[in-house]
Every structure is written in structure tokens, then in C-alpha cells.
Design a protein around this motif. Sequence first.
Motif, PDB file in Angstrom:
ATOM      1  N   ILE A 141       0.806  -1.204   0.071  1.00  0.00           N
ATOM      2  CA  ILE A 141      -0.005  -0.033   0.079  1.00  0.00           C
ATOM      3  C   ILE A 141       0.745   1.234  -0.041  1.00  0.00           C
ATOM      4  N   ALA A 142       0.707   2.133  -0.785  1.00  0.00           N
ATOM      5  CA  ALA A 142       1.358   3.478  -0.797  1.00  0.00           C
ATOM      6  C   ALA A 142       0.831   4.196   0.225  1.00  0.00           C
ATOM      7  N   THR A 143       1.709   4.728   1.242  1.00  0.00           N
ATOM      8  CA  THR A 143       1.452   5.593   2.153  1.00  0.00           C
ATOM      9  C   THR A 143       0.476   6.776   2.207  1.00  0.00           C
ATOM     10  N   SER A 144      -0.423   6.878   3.097  1.00  0.00           N
ATOM     11  CA  SER A 144      -1.286   8.087   2.827  1.00  0.00           C
ATOM     12  C   SER A 144      -0.791   9.331   3.488  1.00  0.00           C
ATOM     13  N   ASN A 145       0.422   9.076   4.089  1.00  0.00           N
ATOM     14  CA  ASN A 145       1.318  10.470   4.478  1.00  0.00           C
ATOM     15  C   ASN A 145       2.914  10.283   4.053  1.00  0.00           C
ATOM     16  N   PRO A 146       2.827  10.423   2.753  1.00  0.00           N
ATOM     17  CA  PRO A 146       4.305  10.282   2.472  1.00  0.00           C
ATOM     18  C   PRO A 146       5.126  11.413   2.728  1.00  0.00           C
ATOM     19  N   ARG A 147       6.421  11.443   2.716  1.00  0.00           N
ATOM     20  CA  ARG A 147       7.197  12.282   3.149  1.00  0.00           C
ATOM     21  C   ARG A 147       7.327  13.408   1.988  1.00  0.00           C
ATOM     22  N   ALA A 148       7.906  14.580   2.536  1.00  0.00           N
ATOM     23  CA  ALA A 148       7.753  15.674   1.448  1.00  0.00           C
ATOM     24  C   ALA A 148       8.849  15.590   0.565  1.00  0.00           C
ATOM     25  N   PRO A 178       8.037   6.981  13.468  1.00  0.00           N
ATOM     26  CA  PRO A 178       8.149   7.698  14.598  1.00  0.00           C
ATOM     27  C   PRO A 178       9.695   8.472  14.539  1.00  0.00           C
ATOM     28  N   ILE A 179      10.489   7.479  14.077  1.00  0.00           N
ATOM     29  CA  ILE A 179      11.879   7.879  13.864  1.00  0.00           C
ATOM     30  C   ILE A 179      12.487   7.134  12.463  1.00  0.00           C
ATOM     31  N   GLY A 180      12.544   7.858  11.681  1.00  0.00           N
ATOM     32  CA  GLY A 180      13.128   7.284  10.432  1.00  0.00           C
ATOM     33  C   GLY A 180      12.217   6.873   9.352  1.00  0.00           C
ATOM     34  N   ILE A 181      12.798   6.796   8.291  1.00  0.00           N
ATOM     35  CA  ILE A 181      11.929   6.301   7.088  1.00  0.00           C
ATOM     36  C   ILE A 181      12.413   4.921   6.525  1.00  0.00           C
ATOM     37  N   PRO A 182      11.949   3.647   6.986  1.00  0.00           N
ATOM     38  CA  PRO A 182      12.644   2.456   6.285  1.00  0.00           C
ATOM     39  C   PRO A 182      12.260   2.435   4.797  1.00  0.00           C
ATOM     40  N   ASP A 183      12.803   1.646   3.971  1.00  0.00           N
ATOM     41  CA  ASP A 183      12.435   1.311   2.655  1.00  0.00           C
ATOM     42  C   ASP A 183      11.067   0.883   2.607  1.00  0.00           C
ATOM     43  N   PHE A 184      10.856  -0.314   3.535  1.00  0.00           N
ATOM     44  CA  PHE A 184       9.697  -0.718   3.549  1.00  0.00           C
ATOM     45  C   PHE A 184       9.198  -0.989   5.033  1.00  0.00           C
ATOM     46  N   TRP A 216       1.891   2.415  15.787  1.00  0.00           N
ATOM     47  CA  TRP A 216       0.537   1.893  15.265  1.00  0.00           C
ATOM     48  C   TRP A 216      -0.241   2.767  14.734  1.00  0.00           C
ATOM     49  N   GLU A 217      -0.174   4.065  15.525  1.00  0.00           N
ATOM     50  CA  GLU A 217      -1.211   5.035  14.993  1.00  0.00           C
ATOM     51  C   GLU A 217      -0.941   5.386  13.839  1.00  0.00           C
ATOM     52  N   LEU A 218       0.350   5.805  13.625  1.00  0.00           N
ATOM     53  CA  LEU A 218       1.191   6.353  12.341  1.00  0.00           C
ATOM     54  C   LEU A 218       0.530   5.307  11.108  1.00  0.00           C
ATOM     55  N   PHE A 219       1.038   3.930  11.372  1.00  0.00           N
ATOM     56  CA  PHE A 219       0.782   3.174  10.359  1.00  0.00           C
ATOM     57  C   PHE A 219      -0.748   2.801   9.837  1.00  0.00           C
ATOM     58  N   ALA A 220      -1.657   3.018  10.765  1.00  0.00           N
ATOM     59  CA  ALA A 220      -2.970   2.801  10.605  1.00  0.00           C
ATOM     60  C   ALA A 220      -3.467   4.189   9.873  1.00  0.00           C
ATOM     61  N   ALA A 221      -2.857   5.224  10.342  1.00  0.00           N
ATOM     62  CA  ALA A 221      -3.240   6.403   9.294  1.00  0.00           C
ATOM     63  C   ALA A 221      -2.586   6.282   7.810  1.00  0.00           C
ATOM     64  N   ALA A 222      -1.591   5.687   7.725  1.00  0.00           N
ATOM     65  CA  ALA A 222      -0.870   5.660   6.519  1.00  0.00           C
ATOM     66  C   ALA A 222      -1.365   4.482   5.406  1.00  0.00           C
ATOM     67  N   THR A 223      -2.381   3.252   6.143  1.00  0.00           N
ATOM     68  CA  THR A 223      -2.857   2.554   5.404  1.00  0.00           C
ATOM     69  C   THR A 223      -4.392   2.650   5.165  1.00  0.00           C
ATOM     70  N   GLU A 224      -5.078   3.475   5.829  1.00  0.00           N
ATOM     71  CA  GLU A 224      -6.380   3.647   5.686  1.00  0.00           C
ATOM     72  C   GLU A 224      -6.901   3.945   4.283  1.00  0.00           C
ATOM     73  N   ALA A 225      -6.640   4.727   3.530  1.00  0.00           N
ATOM     74  CA  ALA A 225      -6.878   4.848   2.224  1.00  0.00           C
ATOM     75  C   ALA A 225      -6.763   3.418   1.487  1.00  0.00           C
ATOM     76  N   GLY A 226      -5.681   2.851   1.575  1.00  0.00           N
ATOM     77  CA  GLY A 226      -5.347   1.836   0.684  1.00  0.00           C
ATOM     78  C   GLY A 226      -6.359   0.439   1.250  1.00  0.00           C
ATOM     79  N   LEU A 227      -6.430   0.561   2.390  1.00  0.00           N
ATOM     80  CA  LEU A 227      -7.313  -0.543   2.781  1.00  0.00           C
ATOM     81  C   LEU A 227      -8.981  -0.468   2.361  1.00  0.00           C
ATOM     82  N   GLN A 228      -9.202   0.786   2.341  1.00  0.00           N
ATOM     83  CA  GLN A 228     -10.671   1.042   1.768  1.00  0.00           C
ATOM     84  C   GLN A 228     -10.890   1.165   0.548  1.00  0.00           C
ATOM     85  N   ASP A 229      -9.942   1.319  -0.448  1.00  0.00           N
ATOM     86  CA  ASP A 229      -9.962   1.472  -1.857  1.00  0.00           C
ATOM     87  C   ASP A 229      -8.964   0.700  -2.560  1.00  0.00           C
TER      88      ASP A 229
END
Length: 246
Positions: free
Chosen positions: A7-14, A53-59, A224-237
Motif C-alpha cells: 500500500i502506498a502510504t497515505s502520509n508520504p514524506r515531502a 516515529p523515527i526514520g523512514i525504512p524502505d519498507f 501503530w497510530e501512524l501505520f493505521a493512518a498510512a494504510t487507511e485509504a489503501g485498505l478502503q480503496d
Amino acid sequence: MAFALEIATSNPRAGRRFEPIQERELHRDALAAAHGLPGASRGLVVVPEFVGPIGIPDFTAYVGDIERLRHRHRLDVPPVLNELDAGVVTSAHVRRALGAEDLASAQGWPTAAISDRLRGLVRRGALVEVGADRYVRPDAMEPGGRLYAIEAKVEDWRSALRQVRTYRVWADSYVLVMGQITERAQAALVTEVKRDRGGLIVAGRWVVRPRLGNTVARRRVQAWELFAAATEAGLQDPTLAVPVHA
């Protein structure tokens, strides 16, 4: 595989990240690593470039019941993204009501430091006040499954190790995916990765399997909160998600 999506993240880095071609070639190994995680047969959601919360892993791979994510999505509560707020939510229980003093003490904070945050969390629904100065948290705020940070690096294993170690604060474990390296470098990496309880893949082959580490509890809730936010759109659509193939 019960459920496996990228799933492409719903809150991508700038901005747009520069991705070396050689590292892109390792991403197939990284996705295969996700399939090899403990419990992945129960459910797997993979997010590229998740802003943790800290860092941006590849996956970042979520392993567990996907209904736990959907359960959080259905809760009409904005994600708790602030570390201090996450600390208060972490201290609360789903069934046993605690007072402000108990919640603050669990984090080693003075009670006065969380009074304003308690009011804000109750107002947003992240905590429920069940009596005078007695609070519980909704069941959906309880982190579900496990989060694994997966990082792919062509070379410079020392730098790669420093990077994946930053993810241990919030991820349940990490997997470092390396290209072909020398036997001496691999031996050194194996020692360090085993010490971290992490995982290691070299040239497409599992060398060390990850084990659960010791995360900072409030950072785990925040993740967990960040991941849930990042996946919400992808799991719904369904059009925003693609099957993950090993």
C-alpha cells in the motif's frame, strides 16, 4: 497467504526520494523478506517509505490480523501522533480505569504534565472518562500485530546497521537486506544483528531470522497510530493497493 498487500502510504514524506538503481534491485529481496516474517501467513501489509516515529525504512511490514487495522480505521478518532499523547494512551488500559496520577506515574512524569493532554485526548475520543478522573482507552487504540522495518542497502554495512538500529525504538524488529558483501563483513554483521535480535538477508538469502525486540511502549503506540493512518485509504480503496508477491 491469507492477505498480502503493498500500500502506498497515505502520509508520504515531502519531496521525492532519490533511489539508487542498485537498491531498487534489492527491493524484490525486501518484499520476499516480508513474506518470510514470522506469522506472515496470517496477514501482511507492506508500506514503502513509511514515515515512522523515527526514520523512514524502505519498507515497513505489518504482520497480523488485518481486521485489527480496519478496527482502528473504523474508530472515529484522529491518529495520536504526538509522543507525549501516545505515552498517556499507552499507560491507559482497555478495561481497568486509571486516574491521572497513575497514568503520569507509569511514564515517570509529574501529574501536572499531562492534565491538558488528558482533556485533549478525551475530547478527541482517544481516551474515555468513565468517572471522576478515571480513564480507559478504546480497544481499537491497542496496537495490533507486529511491525517490521525492512531496509535495503547495496554496501557500507556499518552505515546500514546504524540506520536500522534507529528503527528498534518503535519497530518490533528489523530486517537488513544487503547485496553481495565479503565473508568478513557478513560475519561481523551476523554478530551485530543477532545481538539486536534483528534479521539479515545477504544476496537474496536469509542469514539471520528476526526475533521480537524491546520497543519503547509509547513509541510502539505512536507507530501503530501512524501505520493505521498510512494504510487507511489503501485498505478502503482496492485500487490503491497491489498484491505482494514473494
